[in-house]
Design an enzyme around this catalytic site. Structure first.
Site, PDB file in Angstrom:
ATOM      1  N   CYS A  15       0.815  -1.217   0.000  1.00 31.84           N
ATOM      2  CA  CYS A  15       0.000   0.000   0.000  1.00 31.84           C
ATOM      3  C   CYS A  15       0.847   1.264   0.000  1.00 31.84           C
ATOM      4  CB  CYS A  15      -0.947  -0.008   1.200  1.00 31.84           C
ATOM      5  SG  CYS A  15      -2.329  -1.145   0.985  1.00 31.84           S
ATOM      6  N   THR A  46     -17.460   9.729   0.248  1.00 31.67           N
ATOM      7  CA  THR A  46     -16.835   9.840   1.576  1.00 31.67           C
ATOM      8  C   THR A  46     -15.538   9.042   1.691  1.00 31.67           C
ATOM      9  OG1 THR A  46     -18.213   8.011   2.396  1.00 31.67           O
ATOM     10  CG2 THR A  46     -19.014  10.254   2.769  1.00 31.67           C
ATOM     11  N   SER A  47     -14.929   8.695   0.569  1.00 31.91           N
ATOM     12  CA  SER A  47     -13.665   7.949   0.592  1.00 31.91           C
ATOM     13  C   SER A  47     -13.788   6.676   1.416  1.00 31.91           C
ATOM     14  CB  SER A  47     -12.530   8.824   1.152  1.00 31.91           C
ATOM     15  OG  SER A  47     -12.382   9.996   0.411  1.00 31.91           O
ATOM     16  N   ASP A  48     -14.904   5.985   1.262  1.00 33.19           N
ATOM     17  CA  ASP A  48     -15.099   4.752   2.016  1.00 33.19           C
ATOM     18  C   ASP A  48     -14.305   3.613   1.395  1.00 33.19           C
ATOM     19  OD1 ASP A  48     -16.425   3.522   4.299  1.00 33.19           O
ATOM     20  OD2 ASP A  48     -18.028   4.957   3.919  1.00 33.19           O
ATOM     21  N   SER A 139      -5.333 -10.798 -16.963  1.00 33.56           N
ATOM     22  CA  SER A 139      -3.875 -10.710 -16.879  1.00 33.56           C
ATOM     23  C   SER A 139      -3.322  -9.918 -18.043  1.00 33.56           C
ATOM     24  CB  SER A 139      -3.257 -12.113 -16.875  1.00 33.56           C
ATOM     25  OG  SER A 139      -3.598 -12.813 -18.073  1.00 33.56           O
TER      26      SER A 139
END
Length: 345
Positions: A15, A46-48, A139
């Site tokens: 991340c 809401t950037s959930d 892929s």
């Protein structure tokens, strides 16, 4: 054929290679919001952690995707970490996964089919542990190795968990200790011992199955998983979504071996980018050491759940988390009246 280390093929990993919050906001500022759809319960507003679509009165579909470059060199471990991280977003919404699709981008002229296969096997092993199949995917031939999942789950429409329901007086519980970014940086620098690597793998491959147990639980008001934006960034999203102030401890629980590495200056580039993106909305003590601030912005790959729960239910929730295998679960702050900011105490 002698193959290169997986991490040598990637400019970032886990991340930590997410776009910084400020960069993401700039990219998305002119992208139109989704039109009004009666059944879209959670979108991008809401950037959930995932989108949620009402299917009927008893079921809502939770949909998410997550993928990244390797943070470790073992292909099986890379697959496990990426899959665990992707499924976390379903659990963070209170959902139960039902199946996944694989997202695969690999430099096929550099990595053997055996190595690529081990990455996919690692991801499939995590999905099997979650009780779901990898039912397909896509892929491509890419310069850097990339792996992740599209993850789908179900939740009752009345029990969807979001990052915007926190209430003043709530206690904040974090289910996993911090420091994944520091450990991954130390690994790339050749400074991580066997115990540190074991701690890294144990944390990043532990499924956040607790999230499904939180749906409909009395006193649970808001949930998010702590990933690439660090504890501060995801706590700030909760503060903004709820319109309240979040107060956090300056010394949350850390994974074994993290503190000496962090105090010696080991950190990721993403930690600094995170601070540059949202630091203006954070109130820090004047005497807080830089390395402690870096830990609060440290990108967590497959991190824990941050849960806003009524104070009267906090002890019971901690006990449940520990019963579910989250021995490091701890209270890390509270929610209070005030502007949508984060304050470190």
């Amino acid at each position: 054929m002698t193959e290169p280390r997986l991490t040598s093929l990637a400019h970032g990993g886990g991340c930590g290679c997410k776009l910084a919050p400020a960069v993401l906001r700039d990219i998305l500022k002119d992208v139109p919001q989704a039109a009004a759809f009666a059944d879209l319960m959670v979108g991008t507003e809401t950037s959930d952690d995932a989108a949620v679509w009402r299917l009927n009165d008893q079921q809502a579909l939770v949909a998410t995707t997550d993928f990244f470059m390797p943070m470790v060199d073992d292909p099986f471990d890379f697959g496990r970490i990426a899959a665990t991280n992707a499924l976390s977003d379903v659990y963070a919404m209170g959902g139960t996964p039902i199946f996944a699709l694989a997202l695969v981008g690999m430099p096929v002229n550099v990595l053997s089919t055996e190595t690529i296969g081990r990455i996919l096997q690692g991801g499939a092993s995590v999905c099997a542990a979650a009780g779901i199949p990898v039912a397909g995917g896509h892929s491509i031939d890419s310069v850097e190795p990339i792996y992740g999942l599209v993850a789908l789950g179900l939740v009752h429409p009345d029990q969807v968990l979001t990052n915007r329901g926190a209430r003043a007086g709530d206690v904040l519980i974090l289910t996993k200790a911090l420091g994944v970014g520091v450990l991954s940086a130390a690994f790339k620098q050749g400074r991580l011992d066997a115990a540190g690597y074991a701690a890294l793998i144990a944390s990043t491959t532990r499924l956040n199955t607790l999230g499904a147990r939180l749906a409909g639980r009395v006193g649970v008001h808001a949930v998010t998983d702590v990933t690439g934006f660090g504890l501060l960034g995801h706590a700030l999203e909760m503060a903004r979504g709820s319109g309240l102030t979040v107060e956090l401890t300056a010394a949350p629980p850390l994974l074994d071996g993290v503190e000496p590495l962090a105090s010696a200056g080991v950190c990721t580039g993403a930690s600094g980018r995170n601070w540059d993106s949202y630091g203006a909305a954070i109130d820090l003590p004047a005497d807080l050491p830089d390395w402690r601030r870096n830990l609060l912005t440290d990108p967590q790959t497959s991190g824990g759940l941050l849960i806003a729960v009524a104070a009267s239910e906090a002890d019971a929730l901690l006990a449940l988390a520990r019963t579910e295998g989250f021995a490091g679960a701890a209270v890390v702050g509270r929610v209070v009246e005030g502007p949508a900011r984060v304050r470190i105490e």
